[in-house]
Enzyme design. Structure first.
Site, mmCIF file in Angstrom:
data_model
loop_
_atom_site.group_PDB
_atom_site.id
_atom_site.type_symbol
_atom_site.label_atom_id
_atom_site.label_comp_id
_atom_site.label_asym_id
_atom_site.label_seq_id
_atom_site.Cartn_x
_atom_site.Cartn_y
_atom_site.Cartn_z
ATOM 1 N N VAL A 289 0.781 -1.074 -0.215
ATOM 2 C CA VAL A 289 -0.087 0.030 -0.046
ATOM 3 C C VAL A 289 0.892 1.163 -0.017
ATOM 4 C CG1 VAL A 289 -1.579 1.370 1.446
ATOM 5 C CG2 VAL A 289 -2.044 -1.124 1.251
ATOM 6 N N LYS A 290 2.005 1.234 0.695
ATOM 7 C CA LYS A 290 2.747 2.504 0.875
ATOM 8 C C LYS A 290 3.393 2.657 -0.530
ATOM 9 C CE LYS A 290 3.428 2.383 6.048
ATOM 10 N NZ LYS A 290 4.253 2.198 7.131
ATOM 11 N N SER B 13 8.966 -23.482 0.833
ATOM 12 C CA SER B 13 10.465 -22.896 0.273
ATOM 13 C C SER B 13 11.135 -22.398 1.636
ATOM 14 C CB SER B 13 9.856 -21.476 -0.550
ATOM 15 O OG SER B 13 9.364 -22.069 -1.745
ATOM 16 N N LYS C 206 15.187 -23.758 2.058
ATOM 17 C CA LYS C 206 16.197 -22.923 2.198
ATOM 18 C C LYS C 206 16.868 -22.918 3.606
ATOM 19 C CE LYS C 206 17.484 -17.923 1.327
ATOM 20 N NZ LYS C 206 16.661 -16.763 1.026
ATOM 21 N N ARG D 77 8.835 -6.636 -4.527
ATOM 22 C CA ARG D 77 9.362 -6.414 -5.905
ATOM 23 C C ARG D 77 8.969 -4.963 -6.480
ATOM 24 N NH1 ARG D 77 9.741 -11.336 -9.190
ATOM 25 N NH2 ARG D 77 11.192 -12.022 -7.248
ATOM 26 N N GLU E 114 12.600 -8.081 2.393
ATOM 27 C CA GLU E 114 13.689 -7.764 1.198
ATOM 28 C C GLU E 114 12.834 -7.104 0.252
ATOM 29 O OE1 GLU E 114 17.087 -10.384 -0.705
ATOM 30 O OE2 GLU E 114 15.129 -10.754 -1.819
ATOM 31 N N ILE F 51 12.565 -16.024 -16.129
ATOM 32 C CA ILE F 51 12.737 -17.243 -16.981
ATOM 33 C C ILE F 51 13.960 -17.801 -16.174
ATOM 34 C CG2 ILE F 51 13.805 -17.929 -19.042
ATOM 35 C CD1 ILE F 51 10.883 -16.740 -19.322
#
Length: 222
Positions: A21-22, A51, A55, A77, A139, A153
């Site tokens: 939102v930010k 996942s 990891k 992202r 992140e 890809i």
């Protein structure tokens, strides 16, 4: 032993929701001022439990150190049109006082051997729970659309080959990465003309924020 993963991941999901939102709000502010927005769109996700477990084994992360040592349980992202936009976004994030930047990794300038390019920022972000404030790591990856196409890809192929690409495929991916970056460089050369055209075009179009928001949410769920 983490028995209730849904409870464990709740603060991370809240962080992702709030940050989306930010960050989208930053884009809207540029648009409201008829300025070029360095943010094209934003997606976010919480890493799936499988996942996380994979990891933990691969990186030798102890469960009691999970919150400190795994920086991308919450992931955002930010996609940009131009390479220059990446660094503008980074500067904007540095100026915010609602998050603390802990680490920056510039893979745009310092490209990885595989050809991967992106700018990674690890932040500490406070979420307000009914039990009080909890700071979580997240992140944020900032990259161009071309960089994101290549990375998507490469990520898919990595599942098939588990990182051990045949040399011919690895060489092709490196050449494709260079071609994608060449495209970014070409677009940067005519950036001012593109931005002027987009501004003129945008003024003639009716707002379509609902469609943009829907597309971003769909991409974030992928």
């Amino acid at each position: 032993m983490i028995e209730d993963w849904q409870h464990f991941l709740l603060p991370y999901q809240q962080a992702v929701n709030e940050l989306k939102v930010k960050l989208r709000g930053m884009r809207k502010q540029f648009q409201d001022q008829d300025q070029h927005s360095p943010i094209e769109f934003v997606t976010g996700r919480v890493k799936p439990v499988d996942s996380i477990k994979e990891k933990m084994v691969r990186r030798h992360v102890l469960e009691e150190r999970l919150e400190q040592d795994m920086q991308d349980i919450a992931g955002l992202r930010i996609m940009c049109q131009f390479v220059e936009d990446i660094y503008q976004v980074v500067d904007l994030l540095r100026q915010r006082n609602d998050m603390t930047i802990l680490e920056e990794r510039d893979y745009v300038t310092n490209v990885k051997p595989s050809g991967y390019r992106s700018y990674h920022i690890v932040i500490e972000y406070p979420v307000q729970l009914v039990t009080g404030e909890k700071k979580v790591l997240a992140e944020i990856q900032v990259r161009t659309l071309a960089m994101n196409f290549w990375a998507t890809i490469e990520h898919s192929l990595n599942y098939k080959y588990q990182g051990a690409f045949p040399k011919e495929l690895s060489d092709r991916l490196q050449r494709a990465a260079e071609a994608a970056f060449k495209l970014d460089e070409e677009m940067s050369e005519i950036r001012e003309e593109i931005q002027e055209a987009q501004t003129l075009f945008g003024r003639k179009q009716a707002p379509d924020e609902l469609l943009n928001s829907s597309l971003e949410d769909k991409k974030g769920a992928d």
